[in-house]
Design a protein around this motif. Sequence first.
Motif, PDB file in Angstrom:
ATOM      1  N   THR A 342     -59.099  73.993  47.015  1.00 58.67           N
ATOM      2  CA  THR A 342     -58.293  72.787  47.251  1.00 58.67           C
ATOM      3  C   THR A 342     -57.822  72.197  45.929  1.00 58.67           C
ATOM      4  OG1 THR A 342     -59.360  72.285  49.343  1.00 58.67           O
ATOM      5  CG2 THR A 342     -58.345  70.440  48.199  1.00 58.67           C
ATOM      6  N   VAL A 416     -59.374  67.818  54.849  1.00 59.62           N
ATOM      7  CA  VAL A 416     -59.435  69.271  54.685  1.00 59.62           C
ATOM      8  C   VAL A 416     -60.869  69.757  54.533  1.00 59.62           C
ATOM      9  CG1 VAL A 416     -59.233  69.167  52.151  1.00 59.62           C
ATOM     10  CG2 VAL A 416     -58.598  71.253  53.334  1.00 59.62           C
ATOM     11  N   GLY A 417     -61.135  70.962  54.974  1.00 61.59           N
ATOM     12  CA  GLY A 417     -62.389  71.614  54.615  1.00 61.59           C
ATOM     13  C   GLY A 417     -63.343  71.868  55.751  1.00 61.59           C
ATOM     14  N   THR A 442     -55.495  69.495  57.505  1.00 67.92           N
ATOM     15  CA  THR A 442     -55.005  70.804  57.071  1.00 67.92           C
ATOM     16  C   THR A 442     -56.108  71.839  57.148  1.00 67.92           C
ATOM     17  OG1 THR A 442     -55.525  70.255  54.775  1.00 67.92           O
ATOM     18  CG2 THR A 442     -53.304  69.757  55.532  1.00 67.92           C
ATOM     19  N   GLN A 445     -58.116  78.291  54.027  1.00 67.93           N
ATOM     20  CA  GLN A 445     -59.288  78.916  53.418  1.00 67.93           C
ATOM     21  C   GLN A 445     -58.991  79.358  51.983  1.00 67.93           C
ATOM     22  OE1 GLN A 445     -58.942  82.165  56.283  1.00 67.93           O
ATOM     23  NE2 GLN A 445     -60.844  81.442  57.174  1.00 67.93           N
ATOM     24  N   ASN A 563     -70.983  75.874  56.755  1.00 69.81           N
ATOM     25  CA  ASN A 563     -70.064  74.986  56.036  1.00 69.81           C
ATOM     26  C   ASN A 563     -70.768  73.659  55.762  1.00 69.81           C
ATOM     27  OD1 ASN A 563     -67.968  73.251  55.251  1.00 69.81           O
ATOM     28  ND2 ASN A 563     -66.463  74.368  56.472  1.00 69.81           N
TER      29      ASN A 563
END
Length: 714
Positions: A342, A416-417, A442, A445, A563
């Motif tokens: 990112t 994000v993420g 968003t 990867q 994650n």
Amino acid sequence: MGIGEDGPASAREAPEAVVSEAQIAVHWREEDYYQPPASFIAQANAADPAIRQRFGEEHFPDCFKEYADLLTWDQSWDTTLDTSDPPFWKWFVGGRLNASFNCIDRHLESSRNKAALIWVPEPEDEETKEVTYQDLYRRVNEFAALLRDFGGVKTGDRVTFHLPMLPELPVSMLACARLGVIHSEVFGGFSGAACGERAADSQSRILVTMDAYYRNGELIDHKAKADEAVEKAREEGQEVEKVLVWRRHPGEYGSQSPMVDGRDFFVDELLEVYRDKVVEPVSMPAEAPLFLMYTSGTTGRPKGCQHSTGGYLAYVAGTSKYYQDIHPEDTYWCFADIGWITGHSYIVYGPLALGTTSVMYEGVPTYPDAGRPWRIAERLGVNIFHTAPTTIRMLRKLGPEEPKKYDYHFKHMTTVGEPIEPDVWRWYYEVVGKGEAAVVDTWWQTENGGFLGSTLPALEPMKPGSCGPGVLGIYPVIYDEDGNVVKAGSGRAGNICIRNPWPGIFQTIWGQPERFVEIYYEKYCRNKESKDWRDWPYFAGDGAVQAADGYFRILGRVDDVINVAGHRLGTKELESASITVEEIAEAAAVPVMDEVRGRAVEMYVSLKPGLSPSKEIEQKVAKAIETEIGKIARPKRIWIVPDMPKTRSGKIMRRVIAGISNFADVGDVTTLANPEIVDDIRHLVQSEKVAQGDVPRELTKQEQEEIAAFGRAE
Ligand code: WTA
């Protein structure tokens, strides 16, 4: 969330019959849409709906000329997409350019004295630093000269960085880019060993690091990790010849670790010789690699994702323009670490290619209190804000009313993420964004270079918890395990894939091209002989479901990756780190739901015969994980169990222990070789959790499915 009265028609009609694991039925309440504010639409870069048609499949791949045209090319390309060696796609073949030139030199004429970077140190009494485009030009040229003349690096060589969030990181990246040298930044929070392993994998002879940086009010000794990294790289057969050490306070050394004579050098001292040196940007083929970014996958060895110069830069410039809505006059703050993809794409390369002002912050979001980000936003006049759900959750938990106290106004915000819970999304929109901003969720990867799924902020309404449709020029599809299309609105989940290549896709895994094909393309390839991209869908490794409106909801990884706070941790890496402890016979890592970090890691370990459990062994395991991977991976709990639940072929059934840790259903255990162990483990773990008041809330249906599916990649 089960099927409720308020569920959508499609969910109510979803088949109740038992489906295969990849076709788990998913049901949740449809969220309401939120419309972007009129003030946002009026100024948006993508405000004309015709943009969707321009990027329609009938215009692929030429539609991406629109992104490439945002760059300055030394020589334009003759082939937009070369598919002659699938799935090693080549974009803009024949074109030449330099990434550093595109991010710096070409803005000098109009914006020499404008801030390219604004760096905010963590200590609040230390001054914020502005790096103008002119300053950046000078600093990048000087460091490029140093790397070339002192470091002896040439075009195509790899250089590993282990740098924290200081301007020296983008300066180092752009200096490499200027020379056509491939940089490989390892997240500063990773351990020395993790850095050394990556330096060895990329055969780096030079390591660029920093003496120290602030984190949570403490000056962290960072150089010490370089010594471990060099050691580890040597064990793996790679000699790191020079360690270049930036100093956070030039002239003052903030580390206890001694400088090794002839190997370690202070960059600020070396730079004396390179004052005002100018290095011509090397004109690189579009297909030359720009950088490597390591990420976790299904096996222990990290994967060095290799990104290209032309395709990557075009893709991040285009998505920054249309999805981040960056205009040159904005003050844009992406609150992420440049050590992750990112930061590469959306702190450095995308924003600087567009000539905007990009803010970077050294420390933790809540230091010294949960009002810090909003004070920074107010003081700097930030109008675009970009962060991850884990940060949003933490700020909501510690300072739910803080944003109201500060006078800042965002026109645009990003998450994000990891998947964001609709409830957290609403706090972000209403409280952080004060209801004034367009929000994009968003999905993408490390492998992808830039966004894959998102709404176009002025043209497509937001829906909490869904990323939206595929972005411009990206045509996603959901397949079941057998390669059948799972239809939008069916209420069924499957594996999300991208049907087409795009300019930001990584080129290969560094040194492991077979793995690249195997992991991402083999699963759904229709014909290995085919040179038609339509036969080579990209397998993203995420579960997803598509609503009738075409929006995707991402459910998380289908492989063995956990994650944590938006960072991918491979279960195999965690397990191999645990097994380095001599008492440990076997180890298994599983995710548990965590209110702030999204998921946290719990480690299950069993001991070698004759040993008995102790706190000391638990601590050794925690320490080993910290040393091998980094603090970020430290498990929430370590359970020493008498044995692991195993299949008859001896595989550890992670879904069973994941079920226990989360107080969820463990599924069918009748096929285990040792079913009796399940109750023993459940008793051990759950009674202690109950005693400590650590019982998780009841899982949503979606979370239960995630746990039930965990480890199925085995
Ligand atoms: C997850 C980070 C839901 C997903 C850019 C993906 C998301 C992995 C989102 C990649 C999102 C990322 N909604 N899930 N908006 N963004 N993910 O490589 O599981 O660090 O596969 O790249 O994060 O993580 P990576």
